[in-house]
Design a protein around this motif. Sequence first.
Motif, PDB file in Angstrom:
ATOM      1  N   CYS A 256      -2.234  -5.592  -2.084  1.00 41.05           N
ATOM      2  CA  CYS A 256      -2.333  -4.492  -3.054  1.00 41.05           C
ATOM      3  C   CYS A 256      -3.432  -4.769  -4.081  1.00 41.05           C
ATOM      4  N   GLN A 257      -3.582  -6.027  -4.470  1.00 43.24           N
ATOM      5  CA  GLN A 257      -4.604  -6.390  -5.443  1.00 43.24           C
ATOM      6  C   GLN A 257      -6.004  -6.105  -4.915  1.00 43.24           C
ATOM      7  N   THR A 258      -6.185  -6.242  -3.604  1.00 37.82           N
ATOM      8  CA  THR A 258      -7.502  -5.981  -3.001  1.00 37.82           C
ATOM      9  C   THR A 258      -7.665  -4.519  -2.592  1.00 37.82           C
ATOM     10  N   GLY A 259      -6.597  -3.731  -2.775  1.00 28.60           N
ATOM     11  CA  GLY A 259      -6.671  -2.316  -2.407  1.00 28.60           C
ATOM     12  C   GLY A 259      -6.446  -2.066  -0.930  1.00 28.60           C
ATOM     13  N   ASP A 260      -6.037  -3.112  -0.174  1.00 23.81           N
ATOM     14  CA  ASP A 260      -5.796  -2.968   1.267  1.00 23.81           C
ATOM     15  C   ASP A 260      -4.350  -2.508   1.472  1.00 23.81           C
ATOM     16  N   MET A 261      -4.118  -1.231   1.268  1.00 21.70           N
ATOM     17  CA  MET A 261      -2.769  -0.707   1.345  1.00 21.70           C
ATOM     18  C   MET A 261      -2.258  -0.630   2.775  1.00 21.70           C
ATOM     19  N   HIS A 262      -3.175  -0.595   3.728  1.00 24.33           N
ATOM     20  CA  HIS A 262      -2.772  -0.549   5.142  1.00 24.33           C
ATOM     21  C   HIS A 262      -1.989  -1.816   5.499  1.00 24.33           C
ATOM     22  N   ASN A 263      -2.582  -2.985   5.208  1.00 28.40           N
ATOM     23  CA  ASN A 263      -1.900  -4.244   5.527  1.00 28.40           C
ATOM     24  C   ASN A 263      -0.698  -4.482   4.637  1.00 28.40           C
ATOM     25  N   ALA A 264      -0.792  -4.038   3.391  1.00 27.45           N
ATOM     26  CA  ALA A 264       0.359  -4.178   2.489  1.00 27.45           C
ATOM     27  C   ALA A 264       1.566  -3.427   3.055  1.00 27.45           C
ATOM     28  N   LEU A 265       1.317  -2.227   3.547  1.00 26.95           N
ATOM     29  CA  LEU A 265       2.406  -1.414   4.101  1.00 26.95           C
ATOM     30  C   LEU A 265       2.917  -2.001   5.415  1.00 26.95           C
TER      31      LEU A 265
ATOM     32  N   ASP B 279      14.108  -5.160  -2.593  1.00 26.82           N
ATOM     33  CA  ASP B 279      14.560  -4.858  -3.945  1.00 26.82           C
ATOM     34  C   ASP B 279      13.533  -4.036  -4.716  1.00 26.82           C
ATOM     35  N   VAL B 280      13.846  -3.772  -5.987  1.00 26.33           N
ATOM     36  CA  VAL B 280      12.985  -2.945  -6.819  1.00 26.33           C
ATOM     37  C   VAL B 280      11.623  -3.598  -7.044  1.00 26.33           C
ATOM     38  N   ILE B 281      11.571  -4.932  -7.019  1.00 27.07           N
ATOM     39  CA  ILE B 281      10.295  -5.627  -7.252  1.00 27.07           C
ATOM     40  C   ILE B 281       9.307  -5.320  -6.137  1.00 27.07           C
ATOM     41  N   VAL B 282       9.763  -5.381  -4.885  1.00 22.26           N
ATOM     42  CA  VAL B 282       8.880  -5.094  -3.752  1.00 22.26           C
ATOM     43  C   VAL B 282       8.358  -3.667  -3.833  1.00 22.26           C
ATOM     44  N   TYR B 283       9.258  -2.736  -4.096  1.00 28.39           N
ATOM     45  CA  TYR B 283       8.840  -1.332  -4.193  1.00 28.39           C
ATOM     46  C   TYR B 283       7.837  -1.143  -5.332  1.00 28.39           C
ATOM     47  N   THR B 284       8.096  -1.786  -6.462  1.00 33.56           N
ATOM     48  CA  THR B 284       7.204  -1.634  -7.609  1.00 33.56           C
ATOM     49  C   THR B 284       5.820  -2.179  -7.302  1.00 33.56           C
ATOM     50  N   VAL B 285       5.761  -3.320  -6.628  1.00 33.18           N
ATOM     51  CA  VAL B 285       4.474  -3.910  -6.242  1.00 33.18           C
ATOM     52  C   VAL B 285       3.693  -2.952  -5.351  1.00 33.18           C
ATOM     53  N   LEU B 286       4.383  -2.383  -4.373  1.00 33.16           N
ATOM     54  CA  LEU B 286       3.719  -1.474  -3.441  1.00 33.16           C
ATOM     55  C   LEU B 286       3.295  -0.181  -4.138  1.00 33.16           C
ATOM     56  N   MET B 287       4.160   0.344  -4.997  1.00 30.05           N
ATOM     57  CA  MET B 287       3.817   1.564  -5.742  1.00 30.05           C
ATOM     58  C   MET B 287       2.616   1.317  -6.655  1.00 30.05           C
ATOM     59  N   ASN B 288       2.591   0.160  -7.278  1.00 26.44           N
ATOM     60  CA  ASN B 288       1.475  -0.191  -8.157  1.00 26.44           C
ATOM     61  C   ASN B 288       0.159  -0.238  -7.385  1.00 26.44           C
ATOM     62  N   GLY B 289       0.242  -0.746  -6.142  1.00 22.11           N
ATOM     63  CA  GLY B 289      -0.950  -0.780  -5.298  1.00 22.11           C
ATOM     64  C   GLY B 289      -1.481   0.619  -5.017  1.00 22.11           C
TER      65      GLY B 289
END
Length: 572
Positions: free
Chosen positions: A375-384, A398-408
């Motif tokens: 997510c930090q690199t903007g590679d949302m494909h691999n993050a997902l 949990d909520v932390i994982v979702y928040t990290v992905l949403m932030n990305g």
Amino acid sequence: MWVEMIEMGVKPDVIAYSSFITGLCDCGKVDLAYAILQEINREGIQVEDMAYNTVMDGLCKEMRLQEAEMLLENKTRQGLTPDIYGYSYLIRSYGKAGNLLKVLDHYQAMVSHGFETNCHIASYLLQCFMKLGMTSQVTEHFQKLRDSGLHLDGVLYNIAMDAYCKDGNMDEAVKLLREMKAERLTPDRVHYTCVIKGYCLKGDVPNARQAFEVMLKANVKPDVVTYNILASGFCKNGLVTEVFDLLDHMADRGLEPNSLTYGIIIDGFCRSGNLSEAEVLFYIVEEKGIERIEVMYSSMVCGYLHSGWTDHAYILFLRVAKQGKFVDRFACSKLMNDLCRDGNAQGASTVCSMMLENNVIPDVISYTKLISAYCQTGDMHNALLWFHDMVQRGLSVDVIVYTVLMNGYCKVGQMEEACKLFDQMTSLGIKPDVIAYTMLLDGHLKEYLQRCWQGVSKERRIYVLRTKQNRLLSSMKKMEIEPDVPFYTVLIDGYCKAGDFEKARGEFDEVLQKGLTPDQHVYAALICGYCSQGEIEKAQDLFEEMVDRGIKPHVLAFSVLNQKTLRERQYK
């Protein structure tokens, strides 16, 4: 033979039943013995105490403790008096399970029936205290047992010594060692090793070494565990020469250091800043070869990571993997985390893939950090992709994982995807926290600015932003989540950028009314907002208020206010 006896009409007596039940337990047929004992109980047939005890012992060893308790009750109903053995089995097994309440219940029941405790039952009780980390209770009960005149054996002394060592009370631990000798009990390897470990935990290497020398003079032979503990103590204190001397001492006594020995030494060297010595030993042992060498590989990988040499750890990990060997889960997780921290998401992904190939599933934290790195690199494909992999493997999302992905998604301007994830999270019953709301609020603000650059009218932008802000605020209220200072900072900044300074000031006052302490970021948002509208006096008043509160001014707020003040003076 039993069936033949029944078929011939020979009625079993008490001894026959007891022998048969005991024999079944000895053969590992506890279930059958338990079933037969229950059946003859229903028929009112008496059996010897030994039969009950043998079945109870078998049930307790299999940790079927409720059934064992029921059997003890049945024995009482049959008119048989409970004996010390049944209580002993239950106390021992509940102690292993760490169920102190049950241990104390059966201990008190035993005492109430007139049975005096013995050293074995006392050791079960003290071991349960130790298992729960209740070292003060261990020493307290040990002293009571000693004062009661109970015969104390070497096991009880060792438990008490271990408790004193864990508390750092080495004087009392050594006193017990001397007391054993006075009571004509010979301290063994376990007792001396316990004292050596206690001194090492305190960092008192000289006394640890002295205890080792006393052990040798007493003709007590140390084992690999003793040497490992002493080696770890030497390493933590940077005593490189002493460590190699200890390895030679082991060899002279015919003891071969194992992979754990080398792993402990390598880890100790790295933690004490002796990385070069760790590498020398590592390459010597690797060339020589050793069983379970993976332990040493894991220690070297962790050693590199502890020293901040993430690249070296990764290279070693790959080399070891090509050899068909694999470092342990802890080393893999630490390597993944450090690679993510350094921004090497691809390397962390490789480690994760290799873990899965070896049927080792990373934990939630490692997955989260890997997703965050992409997510930090903007590679949302691999993050997902990794997010879906995590879900498919049944890990608790949990909520932390979702928040990290949403932030990305917010960072790359895909607010629609971020909102979909938010809805998905809440539909799964995962309660969002204030961080998740703050992140979405910030994302909507960035979306507002982006639409400004795209030429969307200000009125339309303000309407959309306010609608989404109100929706989030309403959702937070429904979820009973209170805004914190970072949330208010983003909210105030949003109102300022939308030109609604009355709302912005109202939210700022709400921060104060709730007893929250506004930080420099909250002040900066409002000061910059006032400056953008030419409200210099209000900005200056706010700046002075911030300084009076002892809050260090934000560089941006100071710079903007300074520039606006200079321009105003030039204009006048």
